[in-house]
Design a protein around this motif. Structure first.
Motif, PDB file in Angstrom:
ATOM      1  N   ASP B 123     -35.471  36.615 -22.482  1.00 44.53           N
ATOM      2  CA  ASP B 123     -34.689  36.319 -21.286  1.00 44.53           C
ATOM      3  C   ASP B 123     -33.226  36.344 -21.720  1.00 44.53           C
ATOM      4  N   VAL B 124     -32.659  37.538 -21.657  1.00 48.38           N
ATOM      5  CA  VAL B 124     -31.299  37.748 -22.164  1.00 48.38           C
ATOM      6  C   VAL B 124     -30.264  37.525 -21.061  1.00 48.38           C
ATOM      7  N   PHE B 125     -30.704  36.932 -19.954  1.00 50.89           N
ATOM      8  CA  PHE B 125     -29.828  36.793 -18.786  1.00 50.89           C
ATOM      9  C   PHE B 125     -29.094  35.450 -18.829  1.00 50.89           C
ATOM     10  N   PRO B 126     -27.991  35.338 -18.089  1.00 53.74           N
ATOM     11  CA  PRO B 126     -27.102  34.186 -18.300  1.00 53.74           C
ATOM     12  C   PRO B 126     -27.698  32.842 -17.872  1.00 53.74           C
ATOM     13  N   LYS B 127     -27.298  31.827 -18.620  1.00 51.67           N
ATOM     14  CA  LYS B 127     -27.749  30.459 -18.371  1.00 51.67           C
ATOM     15  C   LYS B 127     -26.536  29.566 -18.135  1.00 51.67           C
ATOM     16  N   ASP B 128     -26.806  28.477 -17.437  1.00 53.44           N
ATOM     17  CA  ASP B 128     -25.780  27.460 -17.238  1.00 53.44           C
ATOM     18  C   ASP B 128     -26.263  26.185 -17.920  1.00 53.44           C
ATOM     19  N   TYR B 129     -25.854  26.010 -19.189  1.00 56.03           N
ATOM     20  CA  TYR B 129     -26.340  24.859 -19.950  1.00 56.03           C
ATOM     21  C   TYR B 129     -25.721  23.551 -19.472  1.00 56.03           C
ATOM     22  N   GLU B 130     -24.504  23.644 -18.957  1.00 53.11           N
ATOM     23  CA  GLU B 130     -23.897  22.406 -18.449  1.00 53.11           C
ATOM     24  C   GLU B 130     -24.738  21.840 -17.308  1.00 53.11           C
ATOM     25  N   ALA B 131     -25.214  22.745 -16.440  1.00 54.02           N
ATOM     26  CA  ALA B 131     -26.032  22.297 -15.306  1.00 54.02           C
ATOM     27  C   ALA B 131     -27.243  21.523 -15.802  1.00 54.02           C
ATOM     28  N   GLU B 139     -33.527  24.716 -11.620  1.00 52.00           N
ATOM     29  CA  GLU B 139     -33.212  26.086 -11.190  1.00 52.00           C
ATOM     30  C   GLU B 139     -31.756  26.454 -11.458  1.00 52.00           C
ATOM     31  N   TYR B 140     -30.870  25.450 -11.606  1.00 50.79           N
ATOM     32  CA  TYR B 140     -29.459  25.743 -11.848  1.00 50.79           C
ATOM     33  C   TYR B 140     -29.173  26.112 -13.300  1.00 50.79           C
ATOM     34  N   LEU B 141     -30.204  26.050 -14.145  1.00 52.47           N
ATOM     35  CA  LEU B 141     -30.042  26.549 -15.508  1.00 52.47           C
ATOM     36  C   LEU B 141     -29.864  28.063 -15.499  1.00 52.47           C
ATOM     37  N   LYS B 142     -30.433  28.710 -14.488  1.00 55.76           N
ATOM     38  CA  LYS B 142     -30.344  30.166 -14.409  1.00 55.76           C
ATOM     39  C   LYS B 142     -29.153  30.580 -13.561  1.00 55.76           C
ATOM     40  N   LYS B 143     -28.474  31.634 -14.048  1.00 58.41           N
ATOM     41  CA  LYS B 143     -27.396  32.219 -13.243  1.00 58.41           C
ATOM     42  C   LYS B 143     -27.806  33.623 -12.825  1.00 58.41           C
ATOM     43  N   GLY B 144     -27.312  34.052 -11.684  1.00 64.44           N
ATOM     44  CA  GLY B 144     -27.610  35.400 -11.224  1.00 64.44           C
ATOM     45  C   GLY B 144     -26.842  36.436 -12.032  1.00 64.44           C
ATOM     46  N   VAL B 145     -27.328  37.672 -11.977  1.00 65.03           N
ATOM     47  CA  VAL B 145     -26.602  38.785 -12.599  1.00 65.03           C
ATOM     48  C   VAL B 145     -26.254  39.791 -11.511  1.00 65.03           C
ATOM     49  N   ASP B 146     -25.158  40.518 -11.721  1.00 67.12           N
ATOM     50  CA  ASP B 146     -24.717  41.500 -10.724  1.00 67.12           C
ATOM     51  C   ASP B 146     -25.115  42.892 -11.179  1.00 67.12           C
ATOM     52  N   GLY B 147     -25.962  43.524 -10.417  1.00 72.47           N
ATOM     53  CA  GLY B 147     -26.358  44.865 -10.821  1.00 72.47           C
ATOM     54  C   GLY B 147     -27.480  45.422  -9.964  1.00 72.47           C
ATOM     55  N   ILE B 148     -28.225  46.319 -10.584  1.00 73.56           N
ATOM     56  CA  ILE B 148     -29.298  46.990  -9.865  1.00 73.56           C
ATOM     57  C   ILE B 148     -30.568  46.902 -10.701  1.00 73.56           C
ATOM     58  N   LYS B 149     -31.670  46.663 -10.029  1.00 75.18           N
ATOM     59  CA  LYS B 149     -32.961  46.626 -10.712  1.00 75.18           C
ATOM     60  C   LYS B 149     -33.887  47.614 -10.031  1.00 75.18           C
ATOM     61  N   ILE B 150     -34.508  48.460 -10.832  1.00 75.32           N
ATOM     62  CA  ILE B 150     -35.473  49.412 -10.290  1.00 75.32           C
ATOM     63  C   ILE B 150     -36.841  49.060 -10.845  1.00 75.32           C
ATOM     64  N   GLY B 151     -37.819  48.952  -9.966  1.00 75.10           N
ATOM     65  CA  GLY B 151     -39.197  48.706 -10.384  1.00 75.10           C
ATOM     66  C   GLY B 151     -39.989  49.996 -10.240  1.00 75.10           C
ATOM     67  N   LEU B 164     -26.489  46.410 -15.476  1.00 73.18           N
ATOM     68  CA  LEU B 164     -25.541  45.370 -15.081  1.00 73.18           C
ATOM     69  C   LEU B 164     -24.127  45.820 -15.431  1.00 73.18           C
ATOM     70  N   PRO B 165     -23.387  46.332 -14.462  1.00 73.80           N
ATOM     71  CA  PRO B 165     -22.037  46.811 -14.761  1.00 73.80           C
ATOM     72  C   PRO B 165     -21.035  45.674 -14.974  1.00 73.80           C
ATOM     73  N   ARG B 166     -21.393  44.475 -14.527  1.00 78.53           N
ATOM     74  CA  ARG B 166     -20.438  43.370 -14.618  1.00 78.53           C
ATOM     75  C   ARG B 166     -21.008  42.278 -15.506  1.00 78.53           C
ATOM     76  N   PHE B 167     -20.318  41.957 -16.574  1.00 79.42           N
ATOM     77  CA  PHE B 167     -20.795  40.971 -17.542  1.00 79.42           C
ATOM     78  C   PHE B 167     -20.713  39.551 -16.966  1.00 79.42           C
ATOM     79  N   THR B 168     -21.746  38.748 -17.222  1.00 80.23           N
ATOM     80  CA  THR B 168     -21.733  37.330 -16.869  1.00 80.23           C
ATOM     81  C   THR B 168     -22.035  36.532 -18.132  1.00 80.23           C
ATOM     82  N   ALA B 169     -21.135  35.644 -18.488  1.00 76.14           N
ATOM     83  CA  ALA B 169     -21.319  34.832 -19.700  1.00 76.14           C
ATOM     84  C   ALA B 169     -22.198  33.623 -19.391  1.00 76.14           C
TER      85      ALA B 169
END
Lengths: 264, 416
Positions: B123-131, B139-151, B164-169
């Motif tokens: 799970d290489v997607f962004p987290k909110d550890y402060e939350a 559920e607030y540990l997870k942050k959304g990512v901006d991009g496109i997903k194809i299944g 994901l063209p836009r990085f989220t830390a």
């Protein structure tokens, strides 16, 4: 006179053939009628949990079932929750295997996560109700010894009364169960669950039976816990058989994004 | 870079268009109102406040669909009393298209991969550890990512391809609210540099999954960036300026989960390729790592479940790391590993949930303990009381550095 004799003969013949059925065969037929009718099944289920003081909690879901084996064999279940709001869009999938533990997956929409869940106990409450998982999807025929106690009429319906006793005491949450099985529909009209000391624990009643595509279907039922005083009422807002569910529906893809046409 | 407001406006416009075109589109509105408060029990915050969190929040979820298209918007408006400000946050905003053997999701979305419970390999997607540390709902540990997903669902396996063209830390605890280890407290001139949005910097994540003899098998690949920043210092000794930046990363991994040993067994592993420090001789950039997880979950009696995990990170170029580490910097161990336990008991027709989660560091001897009681008063209203206790280890280890941040939190939510 000849006709009467023929009728009498037929009636005796039918009755004796029914009598000749072993208790296992009766339970097997009943399970086939109760848990396995059709190739598949779809229902919008309203489940009302009612406390002794009258407080109500509502669970609303669509339940999809696909038989992948013979009656008594493997099945796949898919549930989509509409209510309560906290679990809206949640989905739950069970692959039921008669002789081993089921596989269960849960989709948590808030974090878009699909997980397997450990739930070996088929006696556990289904979503907090008075029904167990086994009440929803059936209990293995071979887990109990079955005995025909008597035959009697219940609410105008001729019934077999079957006593089922778990072979392993710890495999069930009860000591034994009495089931009134309708001789024409093979559906259980009433069930009484007793603990090992002989006190009633839970009471099941089939409150409404409808014919749906030729399959007699319990569309309203109640499970009452006689010790806690809680009861759970289940009614189908809609139901249908042989709707064309495909095996591919029972997958992670559709757990995450259930197709509208199947859940509405 | 689009702000939450422009996202919101764009998605609302799409939804209105969908609606205007055909009155048959179905619109659904749900959400909640939430109060969330966290009170310190060990010491005041670095800025002197006594609370980790005091906020009210409204979340609106709007769903619409029409034929193969669907639209989803989840947006939060929060009133934060500690910083005395309003925050509008677009949690998710997606447009979906579903065909029979493929689908597409465009926009801000949650992606959760892997099998870990509060530990993450694939799970290489962004987290909110402060939350999480402050006591927000999980559920607030997870942050959304901006991009496109194809299944893609060709039958023999299923695939998810994400760009994901836009990085989220990751979001780490705020230095005003949380005590934590700072290796260079004297350097106050700091700046953070995020990867710019470009074709070259577009993150790509791929997952392939299928059933394997009754087990769920997934293979993962990721090419992008670490979401935890690395430090870069300017030349003079002592340094005067610190730049936080995000080194390049690739991850290759696999997971397997299924019924075994009267429970559910989970196995996961991953190779973390630190692309900006392949030789491992830059101590300020994470070393390449092997990460692994062994998990077991079992229900012991009705509504009582136990989850156990063993998780490890092994540095792959430790010799080079140790040889180049500047004098005075605390050295990390070659193997960082920990165990976790989660106990969950449901009571009173599953309306009361008692849970206990704990991490125990095996290499660092530190801990995190998170007990919680949650009660659903009605189908709409629930409240939860819990706590986070940290300690043990050293002042720079994962949970040891959070020692002074113990807090009790309170959450209540009305859902509609």
């Amino acid at each position: 006179m000849k006709r009467l004799a023929l009728l009498l003969f037929l009636t005796i013949g039918l009755a004796s053939s029914a009598l000749a059925a072993t208790p296992e065969e009766i339970v097997k037929k009943s399970q086939a009628a109760f848990f396995y009718p059709g190739k598949d099944f779809k229902a919008r289920v309203m489940m009302k949990l009612i406390s002794p003081s009258g407080q109500e909690r509502l669970r609303e879901m669509t339940m999809l079932r696909l038989n992948t084996g013979e009656a008594g064999g493997e099945q796949k279940y898919f549930m989509y929750f509409f209510q309560p709001a906290e679990v809206k869009n949640m989905t739950f999938m069970v692959f039921k295997y008669p002789a081993k533990d089921d596989d269960r997956w849960l989709f948590v929409p808030a974090i878009n996560m699909v997980r397997r869940i450990a739930m070996q106990d088929k006696q556990a409450s289904f979503v907090g109700s008075d029904f167990t998982y086994e009440d929803v999807s059936g209990r293995d025929l071979a887990d109990d010894t079955h005995e025909l106690v008597r035959e009697e009429t219940l609410n105008g319906k001729a019934c077999f009364v079957i006593k089922s006793t778990p072979k392993k005491a710890d495999s069930a949450g009860y000591g034994h169960k009495l089931a009134w099985i309708d001789k024409t529909t093979w559906l259980p009209m009433k069930e009484e669950y007793y603990d090992r000391t002989g006190r009633t624990v839970r009471l099941f009643s089939a409150d409404e039976v409808q014919m749906v595509k030729g399959f007699p279907t319990i569309t309203k039922r109640t499970m009452k816990n006689s010790q806690s005083g809680y009861r759970t009422e289940v009614s189908y807002a809609s139901q249908d058989y042989n709707v064309g569910l495909e095996d591919s529906l029972f997958s992670e893809r559709f757990l995450r994004q259930p197709p509208k046409k199947w859940i509405e | 870079m689009p702000t939450p407001r422009t996202w919101l406006a764009a998605l609302l416009a799409i939804s209105l268009l969908l609606n205007a075109e055909n009155g048959k589109a179905e619109l659904n509105l749900h959400g909640f109102i939430q109060g969330n408060y966290g009170i310190n029990t060990a010491s005041a915050n670095p800025d002197g406040r006594d609370a980790k969190l005091t906020e009210e929040r409204v979340q609106l979820k709007l769903e619409a669909d029409q034929g193969p298209f669907s639209f989803f918007l989840k947006t939060d408006l929060a009133w934060d009393h500690l910083d005395d400000q309003e925050n509008l946050e677009l949690r998710e905003g997606t447009l979906d298209y579903a065909a029979s053997s493929w689908d597409l999701k465009l926009g801000r979305q949650m992606v959760t991969w892997g099998l870990g419970d509060l530990v993450f390999i694939n799970d290489v997607f962004p987290k909110d550890y402060e939350a999480f540390f402050a006591g927000r709902p999980l559920e607030y540990l997870k942050k959304g990512v901006d991009g496109i997903k194809i299944g893609l669902y060709p039958g023999f396996a299923s695939f998810e391809v994400i760009a994901l063209p836009r990085f989220t830390a990751n979001h780490f605890p705020d230095a005003k609210r949380f005590w934590q280890f700072d290796p260079l407290p004297g350097v106050s001139n700091r700046q953070t540099v995020e990867p710019s949005s470009s074709l070259e910097n577009t993150e790509v994540a791929v997952r392939a999954y299928r059933d394997l003899a009754g087990f769920d098998l997934s293979l993962y690949g990721y090419r992008g960036f670490f979401r935890q920043p690395a430090m870069q210092l300017d030349d003079p000794a002592p340094p005067t300026r610190l730049t936080l930046w995000y080194p390049r990363l690739a991850v290759y991994g696999a997971s397997l989960q299924g019924s075994a040993l009267d429970g559910v067994v989970s196995l996961e592993g991953g190779y973390y390729d630190s692309r900006d420090d392949r030789a491992g001789n830059d101590p300020l950039i994470p070393n390449s790592q092997a990460r692994f997880l062994l998990g077991y979950q079992r229900q012991f009696w009705e509504d009582f479940t136990v989850g156990l995990q063993y998780y490890g990170e092994r540095m792959l170029d430790y010799g080079d790391y140790a040889a180049t580490l500047p004098f005075g910097m605390p050295a990390e161990k070659r193997l960082h590993h920990l165990v976790s336990v989660r106990l969950t008991q449901l009571l009173r027709h599953q309306t009361v949930k008692l849970s206990l989660f704990a991490f125990r560091g095996l290499s660092s001897a530190d801990y995190l303990i998170n007990p919680e009681v949650k009660y659903n008063l009605t189908d709409q209203l629930w409240l939860a009381v819990g706590a986070n206790f940290f300690g043990g280890g050293e002042p720079w280890t994962q949970f040891g550095q959070l020692d002074r941040n113990d807090s009790i939190y309170f959450q209540t939510r009305y859902e509609f």
